[in-house]
Design a protein around this motif. Structure first.
Motif, PDB file in Angstrom:
ATOM      1  N   ARG A 172       1.034  -1.227   0.054  1.00  0.00           N
ATOM      2  CA  ARG A 172       0.097  -0.020   0.219  1.00  0.00           C
ATOM      3  C   ARG A 172       0.825   1.306   0.025  1.00  0.00           C
ATOM      4  NH1 ARG A 172      -4.473  -1.296   4.645  1.00  0.00           N
ATOM      5  NH2 ARG A 172      -5.034  -3.614   3.746  1.00  0.00           N
ATOM      6  N   SER A 173       0.222   2.305  -0.276  1.00  0.00           N
ATOM      7  CA  SER A 173       1.094   3.406  -0.260  1.00  0.00           C
ATOM      8  C   SER A 173       0.199   4.722   0.123  1.00  0.00           C
ATOM      9  CB  SER A 173       1.849   3.684  -1.733  1.00  0.00           C
ATOM     10  OG  SER A 173       0.709   4.051  -2.522  1.00  0.00           O
ATOM     11  N   GLY A 174       0.961   5.737   0.403  1.00  0.00           N
ATOM     12  CA  GLY A 174       0.118   6.899   0.850  1.00  0.00           C
ATOM     13  C   GLY A 174       1.090   8.285   1.123  1.00  0.00           C
ATOM     14  N   LEU A 175       0.624   9.539   1.449  1.00  0.00           N
ATOM     15  CA  LEU A 175       1.383  10.427   1.739  1.00  0.00           C
ATOM     16  C   LEU A 175       1.475  10.588   3.177  1.00  0.00           C
ATOM     17  CD1 LEU A 175       2.814  13.093   0.519  1.00  0.00           C
ATOM     18  CD2 LEU A 175       0.825  14.186   1.090  1.00  0.00           C
ATOM     19  N   LEU A 176       2.702  10.670   3.920  1.00  0.00           N
ATOM     20  CA  LEU A 176       2.523  10.613   5.267  1.00  0.00           C
ATOM     21  C   LEU A 176       2.539  12.231   5.721  1.00  0.00           C
ATOM     22  CD1 LEU A 176       3.176   8.980   7.563  1.00  0.00           C
ATOM     23  CD2 LEU A 176       5.724  10.122   8.070  1.00  0.00           C
ATOM     24  N   SER A 177       1.516  12.307   6.641  1.00  0.00           N
ATOM     25  CA  SER A 177       0.980  13.773   7.008  1.00  0.00           C
ATOM     26  C   SER A 177       0.947  13.966   8.529  1.00  0.00           C
ATOM     27  CB  SER A 177      -0.321  13.798   6.352  1.00  0.00           C
ATOM     28  OG  SER A 177      -0.844  15.062   6.706  1.00  0.00           O
ATOM     29  N   ILE A 211      -1.389   9.100   5.148  1.00  0.00           N
ATOM     30  CA  ILE A 211      -1.070   8.329   6.202  1.00  0.00           C
ATOM     31  C   ILE A 211      -0.751   9.124   7.393  1.00  0.00           C
ATOM     32  CG2 ILE A 211       0.011   6.348   7.328  1.00  0.00           C
ATOM     33  CD1 ILE A 211       0.897   5.757   4.426  1.00  0.00           C
ATOM     34  N   LEU A 212      -1.818   9.238   8.463  1.00  0.00           N
ATOM     35  CA  LEU A 212      -1.438  10.424   9.348  1.00  0.00           C
ATOM     36  C   LEU A 212      -0.350   9.834  10.385  1.00  0.00           C
ATOM     37  CD1 LEU A 212      -5.190  11.209  10.395  1.00  0.00           C
ATOM     38  CD2 LEU A 212      -3.704  12.378   8.724  1.00  0.00           C
ATOM     39  N   VAL A 213       0.463  10.835  10.881  1.00  0.00           N
ATOM     40  CA  VAL A 213       1.157  10.356  11.748  1.00  0.00           C
ATOM     41  C   VAL A 213       0.478  10.071  13.179  1.00  0.00           C
ATOM     42  CG1 VAL A 213       3.365  11.501  13.367  1.00  0.00           C
ATOM     43  CG2 VAL A 213       3.368  11.646  10.684  1.00  0.00           C
ATOM     44  N   ALA A 214      -0.671  10.745  13.235  1.00  0.00           N
ATOM     45  CA  ALA A 214      -1.738  10.658  14.409  1.00  0.00           C
ATOM     46  C   ALA A 214      -2.360   9.415  14.366  1.00  0.00           C
ATOM     47  CB  ALA A 214      -2.545  12.143  14.262  1.00  0.00           C
ATOM     48  N   SER A 215      -1.793   8.246  13.745  1.00  0.00           N
ATOM     49  CA  SER A 215      -2.365   7.066  13.800  1.00  0.00           C
ATOM     50  C   SER A 215      -1.233   6.165  14.129  1.00  0.00           C
ATOM     51  CB  SER A 215      -2.818   6.809  12.311  1.00  0.00           C
ATOM     52  OG  SER A 215      -1.652   6.428  11.527  1.00  0.00           O
ATOM     53  N   LEU A 216      -1.582   4.958  14.578  1.00  0.00           N
ATOM     54  CA  LEU A 216      -0.531   3.959  14.864  1.00  0.00           C
ATOM     55  C   LEU A 216       0.412   3.514  13.780  1.00  0.00           C
ATOM     56  CD1 LEU A 216      -2.516   1.674  17.098  1.00  0.00           C
ATOM     57  CD2 LEU A 216      -0.844   3.285  18.045  1.00  0.00           C
ATOM     58  N   LEU A 217      -0.218   3.499  12.653  1.00  0.00           N
ATOM     59  CA  LEU A 217       0.454   3.189  11.426  1.00  0.00           C
ATOM     60  C   LEU A 217       1.521   4.301  11.206  1.00  0.00           C
ATOM     61  CD1 LEU A 217       1.571   1.507   8.767  1.00  0.00           C
ATOM     62  CD2 LEU A 217      -0.418   2.578   7.739  1.00  0.00           C
ATOM     63  N   GLY A 218       0.970   5.816  11.138  1.00  0.00           N
ATOM     64  CA  GLY A 218       1.810   6.746  10.633  1.00  0.00           C
ATOM     65  C   GLY A 218       2.849   7.102  11.741  1.00  0.00           C
TER      66      GLY A 218
END
Length: 155
Positions: free
Chosen positions: A95-100, A110-117
């Protein structure tokens, strides 16, 4: 005295030690902007929309403690806020996304304010670390590729 080991998934502080052990060989690196962004999220309750804010806050604080600083400009293989990350979680496809650093969800981010981010920030290409999921499961996440965001690439 006999010690019997009972296999189980790490929980709480056990997860923290597992996370630290995976960081020992390769470590996590944070830019000054990323460190300030994480501190801002914590200070302004930017994690309040996550499923488990206390757990996420603990992970972010822990990440701040165990991460080293990195020279600027950051290495192109380092996951920083604003980079486009391709990753794979064990048992799933890429998967992919922009880290934000945004505290509110945005499609494709992908939020840094999430466990993944919070886990991805500071990792490098091909680095593997444990990923704590919202349901308490622990998976493994690996960074497959890191690229500057299209906005940064055009600049």
């Amino acid at each position: 005295m006999t010690i019997t080991r009972i296999p189980h998934l790490p929980a709480g502080s056990d997860f923290r030690s597992l996370f630290e052990r995976s960081a020992v060989g390769s470590g996590f690196l944070l830019t000054v902007d990323d460190r300030l962004g994480i501190e801002r999220l914590l200070r302004h309750r930017g994690t309040r929309n996550s499923p488990n804010p206390p757990l996420l806050n603990g992970l972010l604080r822990h990440k701040l403690r165990i991460s080293r600083g990195t020279p600027e400009p950051a290495s192109p293989d380092l996951v920083v806020a604003g980079s486009h990350v391709t990753y794979m979680i064990s048992g799933e496809g890429a998967r992919s996304g922009l880290l934000s650093m945004n505290p509110a969800p945005v499609p494709g981010d992908i939020l840094v304010a999430s466990l993944l981010g919070a886990t991805l920030i500071g990792m490098r290409k091909l680095q593997k670390v444990p990923l704590l999921r919202d349901d308490g499961q622990i998976e493994v996440v690996v960074v497959l590729d890191v690229r500057p965001s299209p906005d940064h690439a055009a600049a």
